[in-house]
Design a protein around this motif. Sequence first.
Motif, PDB file in Angstrom:
ATOM      1  N   SER A   1       0.833  -1.196   0.000  1.00  0.00           N
ATOM      2  CA  SER A   1       0.000   0.000   0.000  1.00  0.00           C
ATOM      3  C   SER A   1       0.869   1.248   0.000  1.00  0.00           C
ATOM      4  CB  SER A   1      -0.910   0.004   1.235  1.00  0.00           C
ATOM      5  OG  SER A   1      -1.601   1.228   1.364  1.00  0.00           O
ATOM      6  N   SER A   2       0.390   2.293  -0.657  1.00  0.00           N
ATOM      7  CA  SER A   2       1.090   3.571  -0.613  1.00  0.00           C
ATOM      8  C   SER A   2       0.766   4.345   0.661  1.00  0.00           C
ATOM      9  CB  SER A   2       0.731   4.415  -1.836  1.00  0.00           C
ATOM     10  OG  SER A   2      -0.664   4.683  -1.857  1.00  0.00           O
ATOM     11  N   SER A   3      -0.182   3.845   1.455  1.00  0.00           N
ATOM     12  CA  SER A   3      -0.625   4.559   2.652  1.00  0.00           C
ATOM     13  C   SER A   3       0.386   4.457   3.791  1.00  0.00           C
ATOM     14  CB  SER A   3      -1.974   4.003   3.128  1.00  0.00           C
ATOM     15  OG  SER A   3      -2.349   4.589   4.353  1.00  0.00           O
ATOM     16  N   ALA A   4       0.633   5.580   4.436  1.00  0.00           N
ATOM     17  CA  ALA A   4       1.466   5.586   5.638  1.00  0.00           C
ATOM     18  C   ALA A   4       0.676   5.117   6.852  1.00  0.00           C
ATOM     19  CB  ALA A   4       2.027   6.981   5.891  1.00  0.00           C
ATOM     20  N   ASN A   5      -0.642   4.954   6.697  1.00  0.00           N
ATOM     21  CA  ASN A   5      -1.513   4.537   7.799  1.00  0.00           C
ATOM     22  C   ASN A   5      -1.877   3.057   7.705  1.00  0.00           C
ATOM     23  OD1 ASN A   5      -1.830   7.369   8.664  1.00  0.00           O
ATOM     24  ND2 ASN A   5      -3.049   7.580   6.808  1.00  0.00           N
ATOM     25  N   CYS A   6      -1.177   2.314   6.856  1.00  0.00           N
ATOM     26  CA  CYS A   6      -1.547   0.927   6.563  1.00  0.00           C
ATOM     27  C   CYS A   6      -1.619   0.058   7.818  1.00  0.00           C
ATOM     28  CB  CYS A   6      -0.556   0.346   5.562  1.00  0.00           C
ATOM     29  SG  CYS A   6      -0.842  -1.376   5.126  1.00  0.00           S
ATOM     30  N   ARG A   7      -0.571   0.096   8.643  1.00  0.00           N
ATOM     31  CA  ARG A   7      -0.540  -0.781   9.817  1.00  0.00           C
ATOM     32  C   ARG A   7      -1.704  -0.479  10.761  1.00  0.00           C
ATOM     33  NH1 ARG A   7       4.870  -1.853  13.211  1.00  0.00           N
ATOM     34  NH2 ARG A   7       4.818  -3.843  12.111  1.00  0.00           N
ATOM     35  N   ASP A   8      -1.981   0.808  10.994  1.00  0.00           N
ATOM     36  CA  ASP A   8      -3.077   1.176  11.890  1.00  0.00           C
ATOM     37  C   ASP A   8      -4.414   0.706  11.342  1.00  0.00           C
ATOM     38  OD1 ASP A   8      -1.357   2.396  13.684  1.00  0.00           O
ATOM     39  OD2 ASP A   8      -1.569   4.376  12.766  1.00  0.00           O
ATOM     40  N   VAL A   9      -4.602   0.813  10.030  1.00  0.00           N
ATOM     41  CA  VAL A   9      -5.855   0.372   9.424  1.00  0.00           C
ATOM     42  C   VAL A   9      -6.002  -1.144   9.558  1.00  0.00           C
ATOM     43  CG1 VAL A   9      -7.104   0.136   7.244  1.00  0.00           C
ATOM     44  CG2 VAL A   9      -6.030   2.317   7.825  1.00  0.00           C
ATOM     45  N   LEU A  10      -4.931  -1.890   9.295  1.00  0.00           N
ATOM     46  CA  LEU A  10      -4.997  -3.349   9.436  1.00  0.00           C
ATOM     47  C   LEU A  10      -5.314  -3.748  10.872  1.00  0.00           C
ATOM     48  CD1 LEU A  10      -1.995  -4.555   7.241  1.00  0.00           C
ATOM     49  CD2 LEU A  10      -4.428  -4.719   6.700  1.00  0.00           C
ATOM     50  N   ARG A  11      -4.692  -3.061  11.819  1.00  0.00           N
ATOM     51  CA  ARG A  11      -4.967  -3.364  13.226  1.00  0.00           C
ATOM     52  C   ARG A  11      -6.419  -3.079  13.582  1.00  0.00           C
ATOM     53  NH1 ARG A  11       0.575  -0.857  16.013  1.00  0.00           N
ATOM     54  NH2 ARG A  11       1.868  -2.725  15.689  1.00  0.00           N
ATOM     55  N   SER A  12      -6.975  -2.020  12.999  1.00  0.00           N
ATOM     56  CA  SER A  12      -8.344  -1.629  13.333  1.00  0.00           C
ATOM     57  C   SER A  12      -9.365  -2.668  12.875  1.00  0.00           C
ATOM     58  CB  SER A  12      -8.679  -0.266  12.727  1.00  0.00           C
ATOM     59  OG  SER A  12      -8.888  -0.357  11.327  1.00  0.00           O
ATOM     60  N   ILE A  13      -9.011  -3.466  11.847  1.00  0.00           N
ATOM     61  CA  ILE A  13      -9.931  -4.504  11.378  1.00  0.00           C
ATOM     62  C   ILE A  13      -9.462  -5.898  11.795  1.00  0.00           C
ATOM     63  CG2 ILE A  13     -10.752  -3.123   9.433  1.00  0.00           C
ATOM     64  CD1 ILE A  13      -8.933  -4.839   7.610  1.00  0.00           C
ATOM     65  N   GLY A  14      -8.412  -5.971  12.624  1.00  0.00           N
ATOM     66  CA  GLY A  14      -7.913  -7.240  13.131  1.00  0.00           C
ATOM     67  C   GLY A  14      -7.294  -8.120  12.063  1.00  0.00           C
ATOM     68  N   ALA A  15      -6.633  -7.513  11.053  1.00  0.00           N
ATOM     69  CA  ALA A  15      -6.121  -8.286   9.923  1.00  0.00           C
ATOM     70  C   ALA A  15      -4.607  -8.267   9.806  1.00  0.00           C
ATOM     71  CB  ALA A  15      -6.739  -7.758   8.624  1.00  0.00           C
ATOM     72  N   GLU A  16      -3.894  -7.668  10.746  1.00  0.00           N
ATOM     73  CA  GLU A  16      -2.443  -7.559  10.610  1.00  0.00           C
ATOM     74  C   GLU A  16      -1.777  -8.929  10.517  1.00  0.00           C
ATOM     75  OE1 GLU A  16       1.229  -4.958  12.534  1.00  0.00           O
ATOM     76  OE2 GLU A  16      -0.518  -5.434  13.772  1.00  0.00           O
ATOM     77  N   SER A  17      -2.313  -9.906  11.234  1.00  0.00           N
ATOM     78  CA  SER A  17      -1.695 -11.231  11.277  1.00  0.00           C
ATOM     79  C   SER A  17      -1.901 -12.031   9.991  1.00  0.00           C
ATOM     80  CB  SER A  17      -2.259 -12.030  12.456  1.00  0.00           C
ATOM     81  OG  SER A  17      -3.655 -12.254  12.290  1.00  0.00           O
ATOM     82  N   LEU A  18      -2.705 -11.519   9.059  1.00  0.00           N
ATOM     83  CA  LEU A  18      -2.957 -12.236   7.809  1.00  0.00           C
ATOM     84  C   LEU A  18      -1.835 -12.058   6.792  1.00  0.00           C
ATOM     85  CD1 LEU A  18      -6.773 -11.552   7.209  1.00  0.00           C
ATOM     86  CD2 LEU A  18      -5.698 -13.650   8.071  1.00  0.00           C
ATOM     87  N   PHE A  19      -0.820 -11.252   7.124  1.00  0.00           N
ATOM     88  CA  PHE A  19       0.218 -10.935   6.145  1.00  0.00           C
ATOM     89  C   PHE A  19       1.602 -11.231   6.695  1.00  0.00           C
ATOM     90  CE2 PHE A  19      -3.481  -8.296   5.409  1.00  0.00           C
ATOM     91  CZ  PHE A  19      -3.758  -8.628   4.092  1.00  0.00           C
ATOM     92  N   ASP A  20       2.396 -11.897   5.874  1.00  0.00           N
ATOM     93  CA  ASP A  20       3.777 -12.201   6.240  1.00  0.00           C
ATOM     94  C   ASP A  20       4.679 -10.994   6.054  1.00  0.00           C
ATOM     95  OD1 ASP A  20       3.328 -15.120   6.621  1.00  0.00           O
ATOM     96  OD2 ASP A  20       2.896 -15.054   4.469  1.00  0.00           O
ATOM     97  N   VAL A  21       4.311 -10.107   5.139  1.00  0.00           N
ATOM     98  CA  VAL A  21       5.131  -8.946   4.792  1.00  0.00           C
ATOM     99  C   VAL A  21       4.221  -7.741   4.597  1.00  0.00           C
ATOM    100  CG1 VAL A  21       6.485  -7.931   2.890  1.00  0.00           C
ATOM    101  CG2 VAL A  21       7.063 -10.208   3.769  1.00  0.00           C
TER     102      VAL A  21
END
Length: 249
Positions: free
Chosen positions: A139-159
């Motif tokens: 993603s080009s977003s600098a807010n990517c990690r926060d957005v993934l955390r907000s939907i509980g999806a950070e653990s779905l990605f290895d990178v």
Amino acid sequence: MTELGLPDAIQACLFDLDGVITKTAVVHAAAWKRTFDAFLRQRDGAGFRPFDEVTDYNEYVDGRPRADGVRTFLESRGIELPEGDAEDPPDAGTVHGLGNRKNDLLLELIRTRGVEAYDGTLRYIEAVRAAGLRTAVVSSSANCRDVLRSIGAESLFDVRIDGVVAVERQLPGKPRPDTFLAAAHDLGVQAKAAAVFEDALAGMDAGRSGHFGYVVGVDRVGQADALRAHGADRVVQDLAELTEPGERA
């Protein structure tokens, strides 16, 4: 790999965030419109031509790093601004100032509206991982990690290759393929063994120029023909379609 709608040679899947995983593309478009309309109104007065949330967004800013989006849209209107720098305040009359104004508005909209995920995408990513494929969010977003955390999806990605990582590594953004190539590299696969999932025309261009093994265009706004013209091997309205019987890769 027919159960995932992908060629058998695919070993990893690279997913865009906004418009593919989350329903934030419309929020980005609204923030861009408020930013550009205020700027254009101040510059051109009552006769200004407003930013179009569909045409201008898809053509000039969707999928691009923030400053690139500012430059590309303003260029389409024959406007050139000083670059400034990343620390410019949001009221500065610079490329980075406008970009920071947009980001402030985006965060305000996310706080007030919240973030929703596309359930079909999350189910598809879970199926991909269950099949043993590796996954990355690009993603080009600098807010990517926060957005993934907000939907509980950070653990779905290895990178994760996002706007923050791109700056750290000095990676040019979409439509250049560098961020996707970095994700494939970090996952330990060649581009030809990776599939790209994108909703933006700039993302299609990145997938095509990076010579990835398969490029899936996600059509959320009725631009299927444009996605194909920019390099999509297949276009779907929702990633859940890839696991349904019928058309296959």
